[in-house]
Design an enzyme around this catalytic site. Structure first.
Site, short mmCIF file in Angstrom:
data_model
loop_
_atom_site.label_atom_id
_atom_site.label_comp_id
_atom_site.label_asym_id
_atom_site.label_seq_id
_atom_site.Cartn_x
_atom_site.Cartn_y
_atom_site.Cartn_z
N GLY A 14 0.86 -1.25 0.11
CA GLY A 14 0.17 0.13 0.04
C GLY A 14 1.05 1.25 -0.04
N ALA A 15 2.08 1.15 0.14
CA ALA A 15 3.00 2.32 -0.02
C ALA A 15 3.16 2.91 -1.37
CB ALA A 15 4.30 1.90 0.70
N ARG A 44 -5.07 -14.22 -6.79
CA ARG A 44 -6.15 -13.48 -6.68
C ARG A 44 -6.91 -13.31 -8.06
NH1 ARG A 44 -2.84 -9.14 -3.10
NH2 ARG A 44 -2.94 -10.20 -0.95
N ARG A 137 -8.70 -0.47 -1.16
CA ARG A 137 -8.32 -1.61 -2.21
C ARG A 137 -9.56 -2.67 -2.10
NH1 ARG A 137 -2.20 -3.91 -1.58
NH2 ARG A 137 -1.21 -2.11 -2.50
N ARG A 148 -1.30 -6.98 7.75
CA ARG A 148 -0.49 -6.30 7.06
C ARG A 148 -0.27 -4.87 7.81
NH1 ARG A 148 0.42 -7.89 2.30
NH2 ARG A 148 -0.95 -9.25 0.99
#
Length: 198
Positions: A14-15, A44, A137, A148
């Protein structure tokens, strides 16, 4: 491993690492190549084997680790992840600058090898902003999200001296400018390399 110095990216999910890499590879097409990691997790929706990850069984991955085929590996949320030597060599054999996206444990492991990459940490402005990005997301369960975020705390508290540069991604355009400036300043042969390729 022969070839131009690889670039190791580290930072929480997510960075913005993937976004920066995609832009870099688009702007400098034919210069950089991404090392595809191996994982034991299931794909996924929309992920492609060999492009997003090499999806393999735990038995095969453990066998490869025991054979010394992996330069770094870790386990997260019950799944194994790792970078094989072959994945790096595949990129370098095309005379491309190899980019690796790994976690802090992977950085520590690679520090013990002779790979000699450029180490760049990509960080979010804060843990709260990171949480918002991850929630937006809509790809995580609450349990996996909390895992996370826990991993992100460890990553964000890592010793900055492990890296050649730490970039705070609070503005994408500025972060990308910092990102490219770091690469071109630390990897002086790149400018010559790009000139030759173009």
């Amino acid at each position: 491993m022969a070839g131009p110095r690889p670039i190791v990216l580290c930072g929480p999910s997510g960075a913005g690492k993937s976004t920066l890499v995609k832009k870099l590879m688009k702007d400098y097409e034919g210069i950089f190549g991404f090392s595809v990691s191996h994982t034991t997790r299931t794909p996924r929706f929309g992920e492609e084997n060999g492009k997003d990850y090499h999806f393999i069984t735990r038995e095969i991955m453990e066998w490869g680790i025991n054979q010394g085929d992996f330069i770094e590996y870790t386990e997260f949320s019950g799944n194994m992840y790792g970078t094989s030597k072959t994945s790096i060599q595949d990129v370098q054999s095309k005379n491309l600058i190899c980019i690796l996206d790994i976690d802090i444990q992977g950085v520590l492991n690679i520090k013990k090898t002779n790979l000699d990459p450029i180490y760049i940490s990509i960080q979010p402005p804060s843990l709260d902003i990171l949480e918002t990005r991850l929630r937006n997301r809509k790809t995580e369960t609450e349990e996996s999200l909390q895992k996370r975020l826990h991993a992100a705390k460890i990553d964000m508290n890592a010793d900055t001296q492990l890296f050649d540069a730490v970039i705070i991604n609070d503005d994408l355009d500025r972060a990308y400018e910092d990102f490219t400036n770091v690469i071109f300043s630390l990897e002086s042969p790149i400018e010559h390399y790009i000139y030759v390729v173009i």
